[in-house]
Scaffold this motif. Structure first.
Motif, PDB file in Angstrom:
ATOM      1  N   SER A   7       0.831  -1.209   0.000  1.00  0.00           N
ATOM      2  CA  SER A   7       0.000   0.000   0.000  1.00  0.00           C
ATOM      3  C   SER A   7       0.861   1.254   0.000  1.00  0.00           C
ATOM      4  O   SER A   7       0.577   2.210  -0.723  1.00  0.00           O
ATOM      5  N   LEU A   8       1.919   1.247   0.812  1.00  0.00           N
ATOM      6  CA  LEU A   8       2.821   2.392   0.854  1.00  0.00           C
ATOM      7  C   LEU A   8       3.520   2.598  -0.488  1.00  0.00           C
ATOM      8  O   LEU A   8       3.674   3.729  -0.962  1.00  0.00           O
ATOM      9  N   SER A  10       2.385   1.658  -3.407  1.00  0.00           N
ATOM     10  CA  SER A  10       1.383   2.138  -4.364  1.00  0.00           C
ATOM     11  C   SER A  10       1.095   3.622  -4.161  1.00  0.00           C
ATOM     12  O   SER A  10       1.085   4.404  -5.124  1.00  0.00           O
ATOM     13  N   ASP A  11       0.891   4.025  -2.904  1.00  0.00           N
ATOM     14  CA  ASP A  11       0.606   5.443  -2.618  1.00  0.00           C
ATOM     15  C   ASP A  11       1.790   6.320  -2.993  1.00  0.00           C
ATOM     16  O   ASP A  11       1.624   7.396  -3.585  1.00  0.00           O
ATOM     17  N   PHE A  14       2.085   6.688  -6.840  1.00  0.00           N
ATOM     18  CA  PHE A  14       1.088   7.604  -7.402  1.00  0.00           C
ATOM     19  C   PHE A  14       1.429   9.060  -7.065  1.00  0.00           C
ATOM     20  O   PHE A  14       1.256   9.953  -7.908  1.00  0.00           O
ATOM     21  N   MET A  15       1.909   9.289  -5.862  1.00  0.00           N
ATOM     22  CA  MET A  15       2.297  10.655  -5.502  1.00  0.00           C
ATOM     23  C   MET A  15       3.468  11.125  -6.366  1.00  0.00           C
ATOM     24  O   MET A  15       3.490  12.269  -6.837  1.00  0.00           O
TER      25      MET A  15
END
Length: 284
Positions: A7-8, A10-11, A14-15
C-alpha cells in the motif's frame, strides 16, 4: 506487513507520478520557445511509460536506452554539426523519461503485489469459510466437521443417524428457463423448505452450491428419515402450486437419497455422502 508495504509503495508511486507530471507541465509551459518540442518529448515519455505498464521493466529500460541514444545523437548532431547550444530542456528529458519509466514500474509492482495479496486472502477466506454465501447454510467443510462428531456420538451411544442428500431434478434444464437472480432465489426457497422440515437438533448443509445439493443430518433411523422425505416432497408440491408456478413459471421436483450410518460401511463423512448419493438413483 507485506500488505502495508504494498500500500505504501502504491501510494508513494502515485504521488511521485503526480509530482513529476506537475514538474513536466510547469517546465513545458514555462518555455514557450520550445513548447512543441517539449510536448513531443512529454508524449514520448508517456508512451514509454504506458508500454512499461503493460509489459515489463526490461522492455521499458530497453526503450529508454533507445530513446537516450537517439536523443543524445540528435543533440550531439545539433551541437557539433549545426553549432547549436545544449540547453536545459535537452538535459531535462534525458532525466525525466527514465524517471517516468521507473515510477510506472513502481505502480505496476505495487498493483501486482496488491492483486496477489487480494487473491491469496480470497483463497484463504474461501478455504476457511463454513457458511454458504447465498443461503447462509453450513457448507461441506462444516458438514465434514459435524458429521465426524455425530458419527462418533452415534457409535458411542448407539444413536441412529441418517443422512439425506437432496437435489432438484433436472436442474441443468431448469437453469435455462430462469435468470441467475431467480436461480439464487430458488436455491434459497428450497433451503427454507428444507429447514422447516427438520427438527431443531437436526442439521442442514449446502454441500454443493454450483449444482445445488443439500445434506440433512438427522438423528433418526431410516424409517424416521422416510417421514422427513415425505414431508419435504409434500411441501415442494404445495409450493409448486402456491409459489413456484407463479414466481418462476416452473415446477420443481426433488430427488432424495438417504442412508443410515453404519460404522463398518461408512468410515468417513465423504463416504456418508457417497452412499447417500447412490440411494438417489432409486428415487425416480
Amino acid at each position: 506487513m507485506k500488505r502495508n508495504q504494498s500500500s505504501l509503495l502504491s501510494d508513494g508511486a502515485f504521488m511521485l507520478w503526480f509530482v513529476i507530471s506537475f514538474v513536466s507541465i510547469v517546465f513545458t509551459a514555462a518555455d514557450p520557445n520550445h513548447y512543441i518540442f517539449n510536448i513531443v518529448m512529454l508524449n514520448v515519455a508517456f508512451l514509454i511509460a504506458i508500454v512499461t505498464y503493460f509489459t515489463t521493466l526490461t522492455t521499458g529500460l530497453i526503450l529508454n536506452i533507445v530513446f537516450i541514444f537517439g536523443y543524445g545523437s540528435y543533440t550531439l548532431y545539433q551541437t557539433v554539426v549545426q553549432g547549436g547550444v545544449v540547453e536545459s530542456h535537452n538535459y531535462f528529458w534525458l532525466i525525466m523519461t527514465p524517471v517516468y519509466t521507473l515510477v510506472t514500474w513502481m505502480i505496476t509492482l505495487a498493483t501486482k503485489r496488491l492483486q496477489d495479496e487480494n487473491e491469496r486472502l480470497y483463497k484463504k477466506n474461501a478455504s476457511l469459510a463454513t457458511m454458504d454465501e447465498h443461503t447462509d447454510l453450513k457448507n461441506s467443510r462444516s458438514f465434514q466437521k459435524d458429521a465426524t462428531i455425530f458419527m462418533a456420538l452415534s457409535t458411542r451411544y448407539n444413536i441412529p443417524l441418517t443422512l439425506l442428500v437432496l437435489k432438484v431434478k433436472y436442474w441443468d434444464e431448469l437453469k435455462q428457463m430462469v435468470n441467475e437472480e431467480q436461480m439464487t432465489e430458488m436455491i434459497y426457497d428450497v433451503s427454507k423448505i428444507s429447514e422447516t422440515s427438520i427438527r431443531m437438533n437436526d442439521s442442514l448443509y449446502m454441500l454443493n452450491s454450483d449444482n445445488p445439493t443439500w445434506g440433512l443430518l438427522l438423528f433418526t433411523d431410516r424409517e424416521g428419515a422416510n417421514v422427513v422425505i415425505d414431508r419435504l416432497k409434500e411441501k415442494v408440491t404445495l409450493f409448486n402450486t402456491v409459489e413456484f408456478a407463479h414466481k418462476y413459471k416452473i415446477e420443481l421436483t426433488l430427488t432424495v437419497g438417504a442412508v443410515e450410518y453404519e460404522a463398518e460401511e461408512i468410515p468417513t463423512p465423504l463416504d456418508f455422502i457417497v452412499q447417500a448419493r447412490k440411494q438417489m438413483e432409486y428415487d425416480v
